[in-house]
Design a protein around this motif. Structure first.
Motif, short mmCIF file in Angstrom:
data_model
loop_
_atom_site.label_atom_id
_atom_site.label_comp_id
_atom_site.label_asym_id
_atom_site.label_seq_id
_atom_site.Cartn_x
_atom_site.Cartn_y
_atom_site.Cartn_z
N GLY A 3 0.95 -1.43 0.04
CA GLY A 3 0.15 0.33 -0.04
C GLY A 3 0.60 1.31 -0.28
N ARG A 4 1.91 1.60 -0.45
CA ARG A 4 2.91 2.34 -0.42
C ARG A 4 3.15 2.90 -1.89
NH1 ARG A 4 5.36 3.82 4.14
NH2 ARG A 4 4.18 3.03 5.92
N PRO A 5 2.74 4.18 -2.37
CA PRO A 5 3.30 4.58 -3.73
C PRO A 5 4.30 3.89 -4.00
CG PRO A 5 1.73 5.53 -2.58
CD PRO A 5 1.63 5.02 -1.67
N PHE A 6 4.94 5.41 -4.91
CA PHE A 6 6.16 5.77 -5.89
C PHE A 6 6.99 5.06 -5.13
CE2 PHE A 6 2.82 8.75 -6.79
CZ PHE A 6 2.28 8.77 -5.99
N THR A 7 7.12 4.33 -5.01
CA THR A 7 8.72 3.11 -4.40
C THR A 7 9.27 2.41 -5.83
OG1 THR A 7 7.62 0.42 -4.54
CG2 THR A 7 7.20 2.24 -2.33
N LEU A 8 10.33 2.78 -5.28
CA LEU A 8 11.58 2.55 -6.23
C LEU A 8 12.63 1.19 -4.97
CD1 LEU A 8 14.63 3.47 -5.91
CD2 LEU A 8 13.64 5.56 -6.68
N ASP B 244 26.45 -15.02 -2.83
CA ASP B 244 25.40 -15.55 -3.10
C ASP B 244 23.97 -14.97 -2.92
OD1 ASP B 244 27.31 -18.86 -2.81
OD2 ASP B 244 26.33 -17.84 -4.07
N ASP B 245 24.02 -14.16 -2.43
CA ASP B 245 22.71 -13.46 -1.96
C ASP B 245 22.58 -11.83 -2.24
OD1 ASP B 245 24.85 -13.87 1.72
OD2 ASP B 245 22.39 -14.77 0.69
N GLU B 246 21.37 -11.94 -2.75
CA GLU B 246 20.65 -10.63 -2.73
C GLU B 246 19.98 -9.78 -2.36
OE1 GLU B 246 18.67 -10.05 -6.85
OE2 GLU B 246 16.88 -10.23 -5.26
N VAL B 247 21.05 -8.67 -2.00
CA VAL B 247 19.62 -7.48 -1.36
C VAL B 247 19.37 -6.69 -1.27
CG1 VAL B 247 20.47 -5.81 1.19
CG2 VAL B 247 22.40 -8.17 0.59
N THR B 248 18.35 -6.52 -1.22
CA THR B 248 16.92 -5.40 -1.83
C THR B 248 16.76 -4.23 -1.21
OG1 THR B 248 16.62 -7.35 -3.43
CG2 THR B 248 15.22 -5.19 -3.15
N HIS B 249 17.19 -3.40 -1.61
CA HIS B 249 16.16 -2.08 -0.28
C HIS B 249 15.30 -1.08 -1.61
CE1 HIS B 249 19.83 -1.96 1.85
NE2 HIS B 249 20.71 -2.68 1.31
N THR B 250 13.86 -0.96 -0.48
CA THR B 250 13.28 -0.59 -0.93
C THR B 250 12.74 0.76 -0.56
OG1 THR B 250 11.94 -2.57 -0.87
CG2 THR B 250 10.42 -0.57 -1.95
N LEU B 251 12.85 1.56 -1.54
CA LEU B 251 12.54 3.46 -0.74
C LEU B 251 11.32 3.56 -1.37
CD1 LEU B 251 16.09 4.06 -2.70
CD2 LEU B 251 16.25 4.35 -0.14
N GLN B 252 10.88 4.39 -0.40
CA GLN B 252 9.94 4.99 -1.10
C GLN B 252 10.25 6.17 -1.13
OE1 GLN B 252 5.93 5.89 2.11
NE2 GLN B 252 4.96 5.78 0.50
N THR B 253 9.44 7.12 -2.27
CA THR B 253 9.38 8.47 -2.72
C THR B 253 8.66 9.39 -2.62
OG1 THR B 253 9.27 8.53 -4.98
CG2 THR B 253 11.52 8.40 -3.90
N GLU B 254 9.31 10.96 -2.14
CA GLU B 254 7.53 11.65 -2.00
C GLU B 254 6.05 11.64 -3.02
OE1 GLU B 254 8.75 14.41 1.31
OE2 GLU B 254 10.43 15.02 -0.76
N SER B 255 6.35 11.48 -4.20
CA SER B 255 5.42 11.98 -5.51
C SER B 255 5.92 11.08 -6.10
CB SER B 255 5.29 13.33 -5.57
OG SER B 255 6.61 14.12 -5.96
N ARG B 256 5.08 11.45 -7.20
CA ARG B 256 4.95 10.50 -8.38
C ARG B 256 7.01 11.47 -9.35
NH1 ARG B 256 2.17 7.32 -11.38
NH2 ARG B 256 0.22 7.64 -10.47
#
Lengths: 552, 98
Positions: free
Chosen positions: A363-368, A376-388
């Motif tokens: 439910g969080r929009p505008f993420t990357l 062997d590990d994949e590390v993913t960071h998710t960031l939410q920006t303020e607007s489109r």
């Protein structure tokens, strides 16, 4: 004829100035004006010079000014063309292909330039006649910017031509071409050494009338130099030193490395040329490049980053994209004060970035999301920006960074250190430049400590009275014929050094008296040196009157 | 007490090893030597650094030319000198006292 040349020259200058004005390019115009004035100054100085070395410096300045004027001219013409073409072909603003992505600029620095020489003379130690000397310098061009190194005097005692300068070009693109040109001139008057090519020129000069003919000849001869068109910028000096292009090469991004590399030189002159130097054929240097994307932040703003392990609790951070990292600081001020960031996310060639439908479930929009592979590990960071819009600008910054990294290639692996070159000191009275040997100063003081350590361990006895061997140093002869073991003149010499007459490596040689021209040893006393070997070591009947010194 | 040339001498020496430098096709040391048993020591502008041995060869009783020859042998890349100087004595004394 002379007047016509004057008029042509003035017209050319006028044309150049008008072009600059019409383009309303104040920066380039200012630079052009500056070079034209410098050129006039150099011409005047050259006319007033009496010493050969001053004339060499002035001619070098003239050559650099001419090259710069021509390159600015070329740039002006290019911009003028672009302007004209831009005006005639009108593009509607809302159609047409999107602007092509262009890579960021960078700083390119070339330093530690060294050009090896290859003297073939087997008679090195028996130098016949005067030492032949050359004055050399490098001209470096990247785009329309031209820079020069200091001028160095070269003679047979040097094994390499080493330039101390660092040359920095501030606005290079990854497709840069750094052209390197080595110019040389004889320090001695050329007249004595040249032959054929001058004859034609002399004929020409005498048929045109002496002074104008000389001008034309001078300009024709210099045409082989920096490629300056002879009529556009005729060399005013008559009989002044002339620089010839000895070698050149072009360096590109492929040559950039954080270390020394050797590159091939294309030799441009042959043995008949009076300024010909036996070049080995390569140049060593350190060519470093710092793309701006690595040294300056390319994007910043507020982000919410998902904390490790906490699905719902997202921390608000101030993100700064700089180089190959996205730094997440607790507060915007931290970036400036040098505080450690809360989190650092690597963004390099291997990183994958996605704008996020991934997290719609949360439910969080505008993420990357930014993913890196660590083993062997994949590390993913998710960031939410303020607007489109914010999301779009972050994505754009990231795409630009990826593009820059693909263009600048090896320069983005690690930041290469570049030192800002110190402003160059004006050329002082040109002392004869020595070779490596000038810098050799054997410091005995360090060794004495080691010696005394050993002695204290071994001997231990107190030496209060001066031991007998010290008498060797008191110069008081015990026998009527004073003799002493051979002395070694220490390498770091007192202030008075005199250059050797025949060009052996100029060590700190201890000549108390102006030298004569005997090849190996110099006699201090007025009597001829007594060279007959005394194998027994016994002193001869007559008192030895000499103190010979020889370089070894 | 004075030094008598031709008589054996015991002195504090310093061992110096120098690797010759390549200059073109020749190997050179890069400094100059002065003196020799056939030279007049009173004309010596310096009084430091006397060489006792070069690569094993005794130098206490050599002429200038012999000394030069021993130092400039083409076949040798390294020259090992035993050198003595006045300041060595001072240094030794200082270390003894401390």
């Amino acid at each position: 004829m002379q007047d016509r040349l004057h008029i042509l020259e003035d017209l050319n200058m006028l044309y150049i100035r008008q072009m600059a004005l019409s383009l309303e390019d104040t920066e380039l115009q200012r630079k052009l004006d500056h070079e034209i004035r410098m050129r006039e100054g150099a011409c005047k100085l050259l006319a007033a010079c009496s010493q050969r070395e001053q004339a060499l410096e002035a001619t070098k300045s003239l050559l650099v000014c001419n090259s710069r004027i021509l390159s600015y001219m070329g740039e002006l013409q290019r911009r003028k063309e672009a302007q004209v073409l831009g005006k005639t072909s009108r593009r509607p603003s809302d159609s047409g292909p999107p602007a092509e992505r262009s890579p960021c600029r960078g700083r390119v620095c070339i330093s530690d330039l060294r050009i090896p020489l290859m003297w073939k003379d087997t008679e090195y130690f028996k130098n016949k006649g005067d030492l032949h000397r050359w004055a050399v310098f490098l001209l470096l061009q990247l785009g329309e910017h031209i820079q020069d190194t200091e001028m160095i005097l070269v003679d047979r005692t040097l094994t390499d031509i080493s330039f101390q300068s660092n040359v920095l070009f501030a606005e290079a693109g990854p497709d840069f071409e750094l052209r390197l040109e080595l110019y040389g001139a004889c320090v001695e008057e050329e007249g004595a050494l040249t032959g054929g090519p001058k004859r034609l020129a002399t004929k020409l000069s005498s048929s045109l009338g002496r002074s104008s003919g000389r001008r034309v000849r001078a300009s024709l001869d210099s045409a082989g130099g920096s490629g300056s068109s002879p009529i556009l910028l005729p060399t005013p000096a008559v009989g002044g030193p002339r620089y010839h292009l000895l070698a050149h090469t072009t360096l590109t991004l492929a040559a950039v490395q954080d270390g020394f590399r050797t590159h091939d030189l294309t030799l441009a002159s042959h043995e008949e040329n009076p300024a010909w130097l036996p070049l080995y054929g390569s140049v060593c240097c350190r060519l470093a490049a710092q793309p701006l994307c690595l040294t300056q932040p390319t994007a910043s703003g507020t982000l919410r980053v998902q904390q490790a392990g906490e699905m719902q609790n997202w921390a608000q951070v101030h993100g700064v994209l700089k180089g190959t990292n996205l730094f997440c600081y607790r507060q915007p001020e931290d970036a400036d004060t040098g505080e450690e960031p809360l989190l650092t996310i690597a963004v390099n060639k291997e990183t994958r970035v996605r704008a996020g439908e991934l997290d719609q479930a949360l439910g969080r929009p505008f993420t990357l999301s930014i993913s890196n592979q660590y083993g062997d590990d994949e590390v993913t960071h998710t960031l939410q920006t303020e607007s489109r819009e914010a999301l779009q600008s972050w994505m754009e910054a990231l795409w630009q960074l990826f593009f820059d990294m693909s263009q600048w290639k090896q320069c983005c692996d690690e930041i290469m250190k570049i030192e800002t070159p110190a402003p160059r000191k004006p050329p002082q009275a040109l002392a004869k430049q020595g070779s490596l040997y000038h810098e050799m100063a054997i410091e005995p003081l360090d060794d004495i400590a080691a010696v005394t350590d050993i002695l204290t361990q071994r001997e231990g006895a107190r030496l209060e009275t001066p031991p007998p061997w010290l008498a060797m140093f008191t110069n008081q002869p015990a026998l009527p014929n004073p003799c002493s073991p051979a002395s070694v003149a220490p390498a770091p010499a007192p202030a008075w050094t005199h250059p050797l007459p025949w060009g052996r490596p100029r060590t700190f040689s201890l000549d108390a008296v102006p030298p004569d021209h005997s090849p190996r040893a110099r006699s201090v006393a007025p009597l001829p040196p007594q060279r007959s070997p005394r194998t027994r070591g016994l002193c001869s009947k007559g008192q030895p009157r000499t103190w010979l010194q020889s370089p070894v | 007490m004075s030094y008598i040339p031709g008589q054996p001498v015991t002195a504090v020496v310093q061992r110096v090893e120098i690797h010759k430098l390549r200059q073109g096709e020749n190997l050179i040391l890069g400094f100059s030597i002065g003196g020799g048993i056939d030279q007049d020591p009173s004309q010596n502008p310096f009084s430091e650094d006397k060489t006792d041995k070069v690569n094993g060869w005794d130098m206490t009783m050599v002429t200038h030319d012999q000394a030069r020859k021993r130092l400039t042998k083409r076949s040798e890349e390294v020259v090992r000198l035993l050198v003595t100087r006045q300041s060595l004595q001072k240094a030794v004394q200082q270390s003894m006292l401390s």
